[in-house]
Scaffold this motif. Sequence first.
Motif, PDB file in Angstrom:
ATOM      1  N   ARG A 113      30.864  43.536  43.089  1.00  0.00           N
ATOM      2  CA  ARG A 113      31.159  44.217  41.834  1.00  0.00           C
ATOM      3  C   ARG A 113      32.229  45.300  41.948  1.00  0.00           C
ATOM      4  NH1 ARG A 113      27.429  43.430  37.761  1.00  0.00           N
ATOM      5  NH2 ARG A 113      25.578  42.214  38.329  1.00  0.00           N
ATOM      6  N   HIS A 114      32.379  45.893  43.138  1.00  0.00           N
ATOM      7  CA  HIS A 114      33.321  47.013  43.302  1.00  0.00           C
ATOM      8  C   HIS A 114      34.241  46.800  44.516  1.00  0.00           C
ATOM      9  CE1 HIS A 114      31.091  49.431  40.344  1.00  0.00           C
ATOM     10  NE2 HIS A 114      29.993  48.978  40.930  1.00  0.00           N
ATOM     11  N   PRO A 115      34.929  45.664  44.576  1.00  0.00           N
ATOM     12  CA  PRO A 115      35.779  45.427  45.759  1.00  0.00           C
ATOM     13  C   PRO A 115      36.896  46.449  45.911  1.00  0.00           C
ATOM     14  CG  PRO A 115      36.278  43.841  44.023  1.00  0.00           C
ATOM     15  CD  PRO A 115      35.041  44.569  43.599  1.00  0.00           C
ATOM     16  N   ASN A 116      37.492  46.876  44.808  1.00  0.00           N
ATOM     17  CA  ASN A 116      38.611  47.817  44.918  1.00  0.00           C
ATOM     18  C   ASN A 116      38.164  49.201  45.385  1.00  0.00           C
ATOM     19  OD1 ASN A 116      40.715  46.059  44.200  1.00  0.00           O
ATOM     20  ND2 ASN A 116      40.254  46.291  42.029  1.00  0.00           N
ATOM     21  N   GLY A 117      36.997  49.628  44.933  1.00  0.00           N
ATOM     22  CA  GLY A 117      36.478  50.911  45.394  1.00  0.00           C
ATOM     23  C   GLY A 117      36.269  50.910  46.897  1.00  0.00           C
ATOM     24  N   HIS A 123      33.020  43.810  54.435  1.00  0.00           N
ATOM     25  CA  HIS A 123      34.054  42.813  54.725  1.00  0.00           C
ATOM     26  C   HIS A 123      34.305  41.941  53.501  1.00  0.00           C
ATOM     27  CE1 HIS A 123      36.291  39.894  57.275  1.00  0.00           C
ATOM     28  NE2 HIS A 123      35.777  39.008  56.432  1.00  0.00           N
ATOM     29  N   TYR A 124      33.243  41.656  52.762  1.00  0.00           N
ATOM     30  CA  TYR A 124      33.369  40.780  51.595  1.00  0.00           C
ATOM     31  C   TYR A 124      34.151  41.432  50.460  1.00  0.00           C
ATOM     32  CZ  TYR A 124      30.252  37.449  53.777  1.00  0.00           C
ATOM     33  OH  TYR A 124      29.718  36.525  54.643  1.00  0.00           O
ATOM     34  N   ALA A 125      34.337  42.734  50.522  1.00  0.00           N
ATOM     35  CA  ALA A 125      35.187  43.441  49.555  1.00  0.00           C
ATOM     36  C   ALA A 125      36.570  43.686  50.147  1.00  0.00           C
ATOM     37  CB  ALA A 125      34.552  44.771  49.159  1.00  0.00           C
ATOM     38  N   ASP A 126      36.607  44.279  51.334  1.00  0.00           N
ATOM     39  CA  ASP A 126      37.868  44.694  51.932  1.00  0.00           C
ATOM     40  C   ASP A 126      38.767  43.510  52.291  1.00  0.00           C
ATOM     41  OD1 ASP A 126      36.720  47.178  51.698  1.00  0.00           O
ATOM     42  OD2 ASP A 126      36.160  47.322  53.814  1.00  0.00           O
ATOM     43  N   PHE A 127      38.169  42.379  52.620  1.00  0.00           N
ATOM     44  CA  PHE A 127      38.930  41.185  53.000  1.00  0.00           C
ATOM     45  C   PHE A 127      38.620  40.021  52.069  1.00  0.00           C
ATOM     46  CE2 PHE A 127      38.853  43.824  56.756  1.00  0.00           C
ATOM     47  CZ  PHE A 127      40.130  43.698  57.275  1.00  0.00           C
ATOM     48  N   ASN A 128      38.389  40.343  50.788  1.00  0.00           N
ATOM     49  CA  ASN A 128      38.013  39.283  49.859  1.00  0.00           C
ATOM     50  C   ASN A 128      39.113  38.244  49.685  1.00  0.00           C
ATOM     51  OD1 ASN A 128      39.657  41.078  48.355  1.00  0.00           O
ATOM     52  ND2 ASN A 128      38.691  40.455  46.440  1.00  0.00           N
ATOM     53  N   HIS A 129      40.382  38.661  49.797  1.00  0.00           N
ATOM     54  CA  HIS A 129      41.470  37.683  49.671  1.00  0.00           C
ATOM     55  C   HIS A 129      41.389  36.647  50.790  1.00  0.00           C
ATOM     56  CE1 HIS A 129      45.352  35.940  48.753  1.00  0.00           C
ATOM     57  NE2 HIS A 129      45.709  36.112  50.004  1.00  0.00           N
ATOM     58  N   VAL A 173      40.769  32.621  50.319  1.00  0.00           N
ATOM     59  CA  VAL A 173      41.678  31.599  50.853  1.00  0.00           C
ATOM     60  C   VAL A 173      40.888  30.587  51.672  1.00  0.00           C
ATOM     61  CG1 VAL A 173      43.577  31.157  52.445  1.00  0.00           C
ATOM     62  CG2 VAL A 173      43.730  33.059  50.830  1.00  0.00           C
ATOM     63  N   LEU A 174      40.044  31.060  52.559  1.00  0.00           N
ATOM     64  CA  LEU A 174      39.256  30.160  53.395  1.00  0.00           C
ATOM     65  C   LEU A 174      38.239  29.373  52.585  1.00  0.00           C
ATOM     66  CD1 LEU A 174      38.623  32.522  56.459  1.00  0.00           C
ATOM     67  CD2 LEU A 174      40.296  30.666  56.265  1.00  0.00           C
ATOM     68  N   ASN A 175      37.778  29.965  51.479  1.00  0.00           N
ATOM     69  CA  ASN A 175      36.781  29.306  50.640  1.00  0.00           C
ATOM     70  C   ASN A 175      37.413  28.357  49.622  1.00  0.00           C
ATOM     71  OD1 ASN A 175      33.926  29.182  49.651  1.00  0.00           O
ATOM     72  ND2 ASN A 175      34.861  29.978  47.774  1.00  0.00           N
ATOM     73  N   GLY A 176      38.737  28.425  49.489  1.00  0.00           N
ATOM     74  CA  GLY A 176      39.398  27.608  48.484  1.00  0.00           C
ATOM     75  C   GLY A 176      39.293  28.188  47.095  1.00  0.00           C
ATOM     76  N   GLY A 177      39.029  29.480  46.999  1.00  0.00           N
ATOM     77  CA  GLY A 177      38.914  30.154  45.710  1.00  0.00           C
ATOM     78  C   GLY A 177      37.828  31.209  45.753  1.00  0.00           C
ATOM     79  N   PRO A 178      37.669  31.975  44.680  1.00  0.00           N
ATOM     80  CA  PRO A 178      36.627  33.016  44.632  1.00  0.00           C
ATOM     81  C   PRO A 178      35.239  32.431  44.839  1.00  0.00           C
ATOM     82  CG  PRO A 178      38.177  33.280  42.821  1.00  0.00           C
ATOM     83  CD  PRO A 178      38.492  31.958  43.443  1.00  0.00           C
TER      84      PRO A 178
END
Length: 217
Positions: free
Chosen positions: A111-115, A176-182, A186-191
């Motif tokens: 919910r708060h990846p940017n924070g 890690h799931y927020a800070d490296f979500n990109h 990519v590895l998941n093929g999407g969000p």
Amino acid sequence: MKDETTGSRTKNGHSRAATRRANEAAILKAAETVFAEAGYGGATMQLIADMAGLPKANLHYYFATKEALYRAVVERIFKIWLKAANVMDDAAGPAEGIGAYIEAKMEISRRHPNGSKVWASEVMHGAPVVQDYLETTLREWTAGRSAVIERWIAEGKMAPVEPAHLLYMLWATTQHYADFNHQIEVLNGGPLSPAAWQAAKTSVKEIILRGIGVDPA
């Protein structure tokens, strides 16, 4: 007439309060995004105002300076994390306490990846704005949760581990799931879908709990 006037004032008061809350929420959300993407140095109050859909003057009304707004952003995610840890305090044992903490932290990353990214960048740069939080609130929080973990170890409810390193691992894994979500996307093929998020929570919880000798069931 008097009652109507009083009622009108009350309604107007509620309306102003609601508007203030809405504006502050919009500003903080926009600031999280801008600070996460541009960093503190690259962020400007104008960029944040544009993203929030508010005049720049409004930002200065709520937050006098960029530093004040930045501090509000990092304090916000920090307080959200601290609140999530309350589940450990009265838990019967590590399965319930640490398990619920992992669930809560993973949900915050969703919910708060940017924070989370703003906090990570702040700490990686030596915490110039929130060093006082690290030295006081976070240090006290870590000592308190370490005492809970040590109690569970003494009661034979989990394997003997160094509490601080367990906490570092919990933070690193869940955030890690927020800070490296990109990278994850990519590895998941999407969000990650809601189902994938739940599967991730379950996996992280099982891996960590089994690693400290606790049955996650």
